[in-house]
Design a protein around this motif. Structure first.
Motif, PDB file in Angstrom:
ATOM      1  N   ASN A  13      76.155  70.773  94.941  1.00  0.00           N
ATOM      2  CA  ASN A  13      76.490  69.422  94.455  1.00  0.00           C
ATOM      3  C   ASN A  13      75.249  68.612  94.093  1.00  0.00           C
ATOM      4  O   ASN A  13      75.348  67.587  93.432  1.00  0.00           O
ATOM      5  CB  ASN A  13      77.274  68.646  95.523  1.00  0.00           C
ATOM      6  CG  ASN A  13      78.686  69.156  95.699  1.00  0.00           C
ATOM      7  OD1 ASN A  13      79.094  70.078  94.995  1.00  0.00           O
ATOM      8  ND2 ASN A  13      79.418  68.561  96.621  1.00  0.00           N
ATOM      9  N   CYS A  14      74.104  69.027  94.591  1.00  0.00           N
ATOM     10  CA  CYS A  14      72.896  68.200  94.447  1.00  0.00           C
ATOM     11  C   CYS A  14      72.347  68.321  93.029  1.00  0.00           C
ATOM     12  O   CYS A  14      72.139  69.413  92.525  1.00  0.00           O
ATOM     13  CB  CYS A  14      71.840  68.619  95.464  1.00  0.00           C
ATOM     14  SG  CYS A  14      70.297  67.714  95.265  1.00  0.00           S
ATOM     15  N   THR A  15      72.097  67.164  92.411  1.00  0.00           N
ATOM     16  CA  THR A  15      71.568  67.145  91.039  1.00  0.00           C
ATOM     17  C   THR A  15      70.081  66.788  91.013  1.00  0.00           C
ATOM     18  O   THR A  15      69.544  66.491  89.961  1.00  0.00           O
ATOM     19  CB  THR A  15      72.324  66.100  90.211  1.00  0.00           C
ATOM     20  OG1 THR A  15      72.083  64.818  90.809  1.00  0.00           O
ATOM     21  CG2 THR A  15      73.820  66.361  90.173  1.00  0.00           C
ATOM     22  N   CYS A  17      68.723  64.102  91.916  1.00  0.00           N
ATOM     23  CA  CYS A  17      68.596  62.781  91.285  1.00  0.00           C
ATOM     24  C   CYS A  17      67.579  61.885  91.981  1.00  0.00           C
ATOM     25  O   CYS A  17      67.206  60.842  91.460  1.00  0.00           O
ATOM     26  CB  CYS A  17      69.953  62.086  91.239  1.00  0.00           C
ATOM     27  SG  CYS A  17      70.546  61.563  92.862  1.00  0.00           S
ATOM     28  N   MET A  18      67.132  62.269  93.185  1.00  0.00           N
ATOM     29  CA  MET A  18      66.097  61.540  93.937  1.00  0.00           C
ATOM     30  C   MET A  18      66.612  60.274  94.633  1.00  0.00           C
ATOM     31  O   MET A  18      65.845  59.588  95.321  1.00  0.00           O
ATOM     32  CB  MET A  18      64.892  61.135  93.061  1.00  0.00           C
ATOM     33  CG  MET A  18      64.066  62.264  92.502  1.00  0.00           C
ATOM     34  SD  MET A  18      63.344  63.317  93.773  1.00  0.00           S
ATOM     35  CE  MET A  18      62.224  62.214  94.598  1.00  0.00           C
ATOM     36  N   CYS A  20      68.587  59.758  97.232  1.00  0.00           N
ATOM     37  CA  CYS A  20      68.502  59.764  98.697  1.00  0.00           C
ATOM     38  C   CYS A  20      67.054  59.625  99.159  1.00  0.00           C
ATOM     39  O   CYS A  20      66.763  58.895 100.111  1.00  0.00           O
ATOM     40  CB  CYS A  20      69.143  61.019  99.278  1.00  0.00           C
ATOM     41  SG  CYS A  20      68.462  62.541  98.614  1.00  0.00           S
ATOM     42  N   ILE A  31      61.975  66.228  98.081  1.00  0.00           N
ATOM     43  CA  ILE A  31      62.696  66.998  97.069  1.00  0.00           C
ATOM     44  C   ILE A  31      61.714  67.468  96.002  1.00  0.00           C
ATOM     45  O   ILE A  31      60.893  66.682  95.527  1.00  0.00           O
ATOM     46  CB  ILE A  31      63.791  66.125  96.395  1.00  0.00           C
ATOM     47  CG1 ILE A  31      64.845  65.709  97.430  1.00  0.00           C
ATOM     48  CG2 ILE A  31      64.445  66.859  95.229  1.00  0.00           C
ATOM     49  CD1 ILE A  31      65.795  64.645  96.928  1.00  0.00           C
ATOM     50  N   PHE A  56      64.508  71.069  99.174  1.00  0.00           N
ATOM     51  CA  PHE A  56      65.112  69.877  99.768  1.00  0.00           C
ATOM     52  C   PHE A  56      64.841  69.976 101.257  1.00  0.00           C
ATOM     53  O   PHE A  56      65.206  70.966 101.890  1.00  0.00           O
ATOM     54  CB  PHE A  56      66.629  69.831  99.499  1.00  0.00           C
ATOM     55  CG  PHE A  56      67.260  68.520  99.884  1.00  0.00           C
ATOM     56  CD1 PHE A  56      67.634  67.610  98.910  1.00  0.00           C
ATOM     57  CD2 PHE A  56      67.470  68.190 101.218  1.00  0.00           C
ATOM     58  CE1 PHE A  56      68.208  66.386  99.248  1.00  0.00           C
ATOM     59  CE2 PHE A  56      68.035  66.967 101.566  1.00  0.00           C
ATOM     60  CZ  PHE A  56      68.413  66.071 100.576  1.00  0.00           C
ATOM     61  N   CYS A  73      74.310  59.059  98.265  1.00  0.00           N
ATOM     62  CA  CYS A  73      74.384  60.204  97.350  1.00  0.00           C
ATOM     63  C   CYS A  73      75.622  60.064  96.457  1.00  0.00           C
ATOM     64  O   CYS A  73      76.745  60.045  96.948  1.00  0.00           O
ATOM     65  CB  CYS A  73      74.462  61.520  98.114  1.00  0.00           C
ATOM     66  SG  CYS A  73      74.720  62.919  96.982  1.00  0.00           S
ATOM     67  N   PRO A  74      75.433  59.990  95.137  1.00  0.00           N
ATOM     68  CA  PRO A  74      76.586  59.788  94.253  1.00  0.00           C
ATOM     69  C   PRO A  74      77.371  61.077  94.020  1.00  0.00           C
ATOM     70  O   PRO A  74      78.417  61.045  93.389  1.00  0.00           O
ATOM     71  CB  PRO A  74      75.962  59.306  92.938  1.00  0.00           C
ATOM     72  CG  PRO A  74      74.485  59.317  93.122  1.00  0.00           C
ATOM     73  CD  PRO A  74      74.156  60.017  94.392  1.00  0.00           C
ATOM     74  N   PHE A  75      76.846  62.191  94.497  1.00  0.00           N
ATOM     75  CA  PHE A  75      77.466  63.482  94.189  1.00  0.00           C
ATOM     76  C   PHE A  75      78.044  64.164  95.427  1.00  0.00           C
ATOM     77  O   PHE A  75      78.343  65.355  95.395  1.00  0.00           O
ATOM     78  CB  PHE A  75      76.435  64.392  93.488  1.00  0.00           C
ATOM     79  CG  PHE A  75      75.869  63.758  92.253  1.00  0.00           C
ATOM     80  CD1 PHE A  75      76.607  63.741  91.081  1.00  0.00           C
ATOM     81  CD2 PHE A  75      74.625  63.141  92.274  1.00  0.00           C
ATOM     82  CE1 PHE A  75      76.102  63.133  89.932  1.00  0.00           C
ATOM     83  CE2 PHE A  75      74.117  62.522  91.130  1.00  0.00           C
ATOM     84  CZ  PHE A  75      74.847  62.515  89.960  1.00  0.00           C
ATOM     85  N   ALA A  77      76.692  65.275  98.026  1.00  0.00           N
ATOM     86  CA  ALA A  77      75.926  66.464  98.381  1.00  0.00           C
ATOM     87  C   ALA A  77      75.379  66.399  99.804  1.00  0.00           C
ATOM     88  O   ALA A  77      74.797  67.368 100.292  1.00  0.00           O
ATOM     89  CB  ALA A  77      74.771  66.655  97.388  1.00  0.00           C
ATOM     90  N   LEU A  78      75.533  65.261 100.465  1.00  0.00           N
ATOM     91  CA  LEU A  78      75.068  65.146 101.851  1.00  0.00           C
ATOM     92  C   LEU A  78      76.256  64.754 102.720  1.00  0.00           C
ATOM     93  O   LEU A  78      77.054  63.894 102.333  1.00  0.00           O
ATOM     94  CB  LEU A  78      73.955  64.094 101.967  1.00  0.00           C
ATOM     95  CG  LEU A  78      72.646  64.443 101.254  1.00  0.00           C
ATOM     96  CD1 LEU A  78      71.710  63.240 101.233  1.00  0.00           C
ATOM     97  CD2 LEU A  78      71.957  65.619 101.931  1.00  0.00           C
TER      98      LEU A  78
HETATM   99  S1  SF4 Z   1      71.250  61.694  96.318  1.00  0.00           S
HETATM  100 FE1  SF4 Z   1      72.529  63.562  96.508  1.00  0.00          FE
HETATM  101  S2  SF4 Z   1      72.426  64.523  94.494  1.00  0.00           S
HETATM  102 FE2  SF4 Z   1      70.770  63.022  94.573  1.00  0.00          FE
HETATM  103  S3  SF4 Z   1      69.000  64.220  95.274  1.00  0.00           S
HETATM  104 FE3  SF4 Z   1      69.950  63.345  97.112  1.00  0.00          FE
HETATM  105  S4  SF4 Z   1      71.370  64.918  97.835  1.00  0.00           S
HETATM  106 FE4  SF4 Z   1      70.822  65.464  95.734  1.00  0.00          FE
END
Ligand code: SF4
Ligand code: SF4
Lengths: 104, 192
Positions: A13-15, A17-18, A20, A31, A56, A73-75, A77-78
């Protein structure tokens, strides 16, 4: 109910995106990522690139379990997980990488 | 809080002590808390707030008083003659926001005696944050932030045009300008 013992990364799920890493008040998320050109594009489509996650890591010696990264996290992923991050003999061993952070 | 909405009664600074005293005489004789917030960017004041309760009714009746203390003369009467316990909260507000409570306990509460500055003033720059690498400085798709192009700054560190690499021909930035640029995020190039 899910406990707040540790945080897991759902890698697919992690893109990268930085968000977090920027929102974490303790600066404990690191990251690394790079961009790749997407290959299977329909003929004639404009070339597209995507971010690929290389690293990560969460440093549990700094994390204060505030959950801001999970919320931000908008996706999705956490996620919180019940098992606690395992103790270690050295501070550096408390930095957990992708395999350690994947869902148990 | 007991779940109800509190609205603060705004009191002029010169009537702070007497208003607190009056509220106590009305039965709000239990001191709950006193706190301070920095209003910079909206008004040049600090807002000091106190919450008092009437324990007779299960502590549900509350009175919230607040006053705007001018930034250039951050002095307010201490209320510790009315509520002894407020002295502790005043010491905290005093050292964190650089306030002075007339008649208050002037000792520090949490900070070391050598600490300089008022750490909860919004123009307080977190200098050590500028000196170490911030994991959020990278862009998506990067594995190393290029130091020559600092595009993101962490919260607490102003844009470099404002602080750090400010043009030495210019006077130091006003507190409001520093505060406005310490929210973190993308560095905005200022139009000159
Ligand atoms: S906010 Fe979510 S998608 Fe974006 S880098 Fe962090 S874990 Fe990945
Ligand atoms: S829980 Fe809080 S401190 Fe820990 S990694 Fe997430 S944002 Fe950082």
């Amino acid at each position: 109910m899910t406990g707040h013992g540790s945080i897991v990364l759902i890698e697919q799920n992690c893109t990268s995106c930085m968000i977090c890493a920027r929102e974490c008040p303790s600066w404990c998320i690191t990251i690394d990522s790079h961009t790749e050109t997407v290959v299977d594009q329909p003929a004639g489509a404009r070339a597209r690139t995507e971010n690929v996650l290389d690293r990560f890591a969460i440093d549990w010696s700094l994390c204060m379990f505030c959950g801001i990264c999970v919320d931000e996290c908008p996706f999705d992923a956490l996620e919180w997980a019940t098992p606690q991050a395992l103790p270690a003999r050295t501070l550096t061993a408390l930095t957990h990488e992708i395999p350690d952070l994947s869902a148990h | 809080m007991s779940g109800q909405l509190l609205s603060a009664e705004d009191v002029p600074t010169d009537r702070w002590l007497s208003s607190v005293q009056h509220a106590r005489d009305l039965g709000f004789d239990y001191f709950d808390w006193l706190g301070c917030t920095d209003d910079i960017g909206r008004t040049d004041t600090f807002r000091v707030t106190v919450v008092l309760r009437d324990l007779a009714d299960g502590g549900l009746r509350t009175r919230m008083l607040s006053t705007a203390v001018p930034r250039d003369e951050p002095v307010l009467d201490s209320i510790r003659t009315v509520f002894v316990g407020a002295g502790w909260h005043e010491r905290e507000a005093a050292e964190l926001f650089g306030l002075r409570f007339t008649g208050g306990d002037g000792r520090r509460l949490l900070l070391s005696p050598t600490f300089e500055g008022a750490p909860l003033r919004k123009e307080q720059v977190l200098g050590s944050r500028a000196a170490v690498g911030w994991p959020g400085a990278k862009e998506p798709g990067e594995s190393a932030a290029s130091p020559s192009r600092r595009r993101m700054v962490p919260p607490g560190v102003p844009d470099r045009d404002v602080w750090g690499e400010r043009d030495s021909a210019q006077p130091p930035a006003e507190p409001a300008e520093v505060a406005a640029s310490t929210g973190g995020g993308r560095v905005r190039r200022r139009s000159r």
